[in-house]
Design an enzyme around this catalytic site. Structure first.
Site, PDB file in Angstrom:
ATOM      1  N   HIS A   9       0.875  -1.126  -0.014  1.00  0.00           N
ATOM      2  CA  HIS A   9       0.027  -0.093   0.071  1.00  0.00           C
ATOM      3  C   HIS A   9       0.873   1.114  -0.035  1.00  0.00           C
ATOM      4  CE1 HIS A   9       0.674  -0.056   4.354  1.00  0.00           C
ATOM      5  NE2 HIS A   9       0.638   1.256   4.284  1.00  0.00           N
TER       6      HIS A   9
HETATM    7  C1  UD1 Z   1      -2.055   5.688   5.874  1.00  0.00           C
HETATM    8  C2  UD1 Z   1      -0.965   6.109   6.686  1.00  0.00           C
HETATM    9  C3  UD1 Z   1       0.175   4.938   6.315  1.00  0.00           C
HETATM   10  C4  UD1 Z   1      -0.406   3.556   7.056  1.00  0.00           C
HETATM   11  C5  UD1 Z   1      -1.797   3.519   6.279  1.00  0.00           C
HETATM   12  C6  UD1 Z   1      -2.299   2.083   6.924  1.00  0.00           C
HETATM   13  C7  UD1 Z   1      -0.263   8.615   6.145  1.00  0.00           C
HETATM   14  C8  UD1 Z   1       0.349   9.491   5.639  1.00  0.00           C
HETATM   15  N1  UD1 Z   1      -0.246   7.184   5.870  1.00  0.00           N
HETATM   16  O1  UD1 Z   1      -1.922   5.586   4.581  1.00  0.00           O
HETATM   17  O2  UD1 Z   1       1.430   5.251   7.026  1.00  0.00           O
HETATM   18  O3  UD1 Z   1       0.711   2.641   6.756  1.00  0.00           O
HETATM   19  O4  UD1 Z   1      -2.500   4.352   6.383  1.00  0.00           O
HETATM   20  O5  UD1 Z   1      -3.388   1.878   5.846  1.00  0.00           O
HETATM   21  O6  UD1 Z   1      -1.097   8.854   7.349  1.00  0.00           O
HETATM   22  N2  UD1 Z   1      -9.643   4.814   2.296  1.00  0.00           N
HETATM   23  C9  UD1 Z   1     -10.624   3.828   2.370  1.00  0.00           C
HETATM   24  N3  UD1 Z   1     -11.115   3.931   3.505  1.00  0.00           N
HETATM   25  C10 UD1 Z   1     -10.689   4.054   4.513  1.00  0.00           C
HETATM   26  C11 UD1 Z   1      -9.440   5.000   4.465  1.00  0.00           C
HETATM   27  C12 UD1 Z   1      -8.899   5.086   3.149  1.00  0.00           C
HETATM   28  O7  UD1 Z   1     -11.441   3.623   1.339  1.00  0.00           O
HETATM   29  O8  UD1 Z   1     -11.248   3.959   5.617  1.00  0.00           O
HETATM   30  C13 UD1 Z   1      -8.841   4.967   0.885  1.00  0.00           C
HETATM   31  C14 UD1 Z   1      -9.347   6.324   0.211  1.00  0.00           C
HETATM   32  O9  UD1 Z   1      -9.294   6.372  -1.007  1.00  0.00           O
HETATM   33  C15 UD1 Z   1      -7.880   6.955   0.605  1.00  0.00           C
HETATM   34  C16 UD1 Z   1      -6.771   6.019   0.603  1.00  0.00           C
HETATM   35  O10 UD1 Z   1      -7.563   4.927   0.838  1.00  0.00           O
HETATM   36  O11 UD1 Z   1      -7.785   8.105  -0.313  1.00  0.00           O
HETATM   37  C17 UD1 Z   1      -5.815   6.262   1.253  1.00  0.00           C
HETATM   38  O12 UD1 Z   1      -5.954   6.531   2.533  1.00  0.00           O
HETATM   39  P1  UD1 Z   1      -5.015   7.486   3.488  1.00  0.00           P
HETATM   40  O13 UD1 Z   1      -5.384   7.633   4.898  1.00  0.00           O
HETATM   41  O14 UD1 Z   1      -5.075   8.660   2.791  1.00  0.00           O
HETATM   42  O15 UD1 Z   1      -3.721   6.844   3.477  1.00  0.00           O
HETATM   43  P2  UD1 Z   1      -3.003   5.459   3.518  1.00  0.00           P
HETATM   44  O16 UD1 Z   1      -2.659   5.135   2.194  1.00  0.00           O
HETATM   45  O17 UD1 Z   1      -4.262   4.434   4.061  1.00  0.00           O
END
Ligand code: UD1
Length: 376
Positions: free
Chosen positions: A204
């Site tokens: 991821h």
């Molecule tokens: C975040 C953390 C990362 C951690 C990861 C675990 C930061 C900078 N990054 O990255 O360190 O390893 O979480 O998962 O904080 N989304 C969903 N549902 C959710 C959450 C996210 O669909 O409940 C999707 C959204 O489209 C979003 C994407 O996942 O844009 C990324 O989520 P985001 O919280 O921005 O960062 P992660 O890549 O999950």
């Protein structure tokens, strides 16, 4: 004494759960605040159930956005909470955007901040998490570290020794407490996998999944391995979105025994790790969980902020070059897997030591935060 314990994203929940429980056992009013950075049933809700953690009393519901917008939304909403709740201090964990956002709000209001999992460094400032780690450590009052390398990193940045408390690895507290429940989920059986007969894959990191060519290359490697060893691949929402956006699903059609599944809950994922032949991942926490479980881990990144998992544990940082990954898998299948040991203070009691440290340091009440935050 009142402490706000902040959680925001998936890897925070298993670190904060044991600390929250230990604070409550000491009579501290521990208030769980969820920023809502992760919000799906599978990225958030299931973890509260699996970890036996109470529902957060406060949810900021910020959701997904760009780094700047997400961080800003958390800061705006958390400031209101902090001014209302008037805690003796806050606890933030790990390296996600919620960590730095809430730490920054607290210190600017004169509220004491403790950082759990302080001091880890990948020394790769292109990782958003590295920026979050460095900045959170620079401003937090109490730096709760998991291992001696973390202490050394902080000392190297000029951080005074009295701010640093080595408490061990709180995430391993959750692992120790819940491993028996994980086996009871029968996840391996329900996915029709054989114990030690499959590889578990997660991907991821933006650096691995946000560029078409890089992701395609990793998927080709996964497809090749799947002709020799069954693979189960719980797909993070970010990665799922990129697979579709880049049109990469055809690569996976050439695979052998490969199962792409939705993200799993804590107990189910722990069960899959515990019975895997090898885990291939770019996660941080999984490098530590596999070391605690004695399962070989291949980290698909150029660096790790958790070098103790390499020096003492079962982790090998293999990078992303296909031949290097494939030859590391060959070694494991040929019986040449790395044998590690469990680092000291990864003993299931880090939450207790953390709670003791916070109670001892924060017994005397600090000046209440200013009612009107003044900028400029
Ligand atoms: C975040 C953390 C990362 C951690 C990861 C675990 C930061 C900078 N990054 O990255 O360190 O390893 O979480 O998962 O904080 N989304 C969903 N549902 C959710 C959450 C996210 O669909 O409940 C999707 C959204 O489209 C979003 C994407 O996942 O844009 C990324 O989520 P985001 O919280 O921005 O960062 P992660 O890549 O999950």
């Amino acid at each position: 004494m009142k402490i706000l314990c902040v959680v925001g994203a998936r890897p925070n929940f298993m670190k904060v759960a044991p600390v929250h429980a230990a604070l409550v056992r000491r009579g501290v009013s521990s208030v769980l605040v969820h920023t809502g950075q992760h919000y799906d049933e599978r990225m958030s809700d299931v973890f509260f159930r699996d970890l036996g953690m109470p529902r957060p009393q406060i949810n900021l519901e910020v959701g997904s956005a760009s780094h700047a917008v997400q961080t800003a939304r958390i800061m705006e909403a958390f400031e209101v909470v902090l001014l209302r709740e008037q805690p003796d201090g806050i606890l933030v964990a790990g390296d996600v955007n919620s960590t730095i956002a809430c730490a920054l709000v607290a210190v600017k209001l004169g509220v004491r901040c403790a950082h759990l999992e302080a001091g880890l460094r990948s020394f790769d400032r292109t990782m958003p998490e590295e920026i979050n780690r460095v900045l959170t450590d620079a401003i937090s009052d109490v730096l709760l570290t998991p291992s001696p390398d973390a202490d050394a990193n902080l000392a190297g940045e000029g951080i005074a020794a009295h701010r640093i408390v080595r408490v061990g690895n709180a995430m391993i507290d959750s692992l120790v407490a819940h491993l028996p429940h994980a086996a009871a989920t029968r996840t391996v059986e329900s996915l029709e996998l054989q114990p030690r007969g499959y590889a578990l894959v997660t991907l991821h990191r933006p650096s691995n999944v946000d560029h078409r060519d890089g992701l395609a290359s990793l998927l080709r490697v996964v497809a090749r391995i799947s002709h020799r060893l069954s693979i189960v691949f719980p797909v993070h929402p970010r990665t799922r979105a990129r697979l579709v956006e880049f049109g990469l699903n055809p690569i996976l059609e050439s695979a052998g025994q490969l199962r792409l599944i939705d993200p799993l809950g804590y107990l189910e994922f722990l069960a899959l790790q515990a019975s895997a032949r090898v885990v291939l991942t770019d996660s941080g926490g999984i490098q530590e969980e596999t070391t605690a479980l004695g399962i070989p881990c291949l980290t698909l990144r150029g660096t790790t902020e958790r070098p103790i998992t390499v020096a003492e544990g079962t982790n090998t940082v293999v990078g992303t070059a296909p031949e290097r990954i494939l030859s590391a898998v060959d070694d494991i299948l040929a019986g040449r897997a790395k044998v590690g040991r469990i680092p000291s203070l990864w003993d299931g009691r880090a939450g207790e030591r953390t709670a003791d440290a916070l109670v001892a340091r924060w017994q005397t009440r600090a000046e209440p935060p200013a009612q009107q935050p003044a900028a400029g």
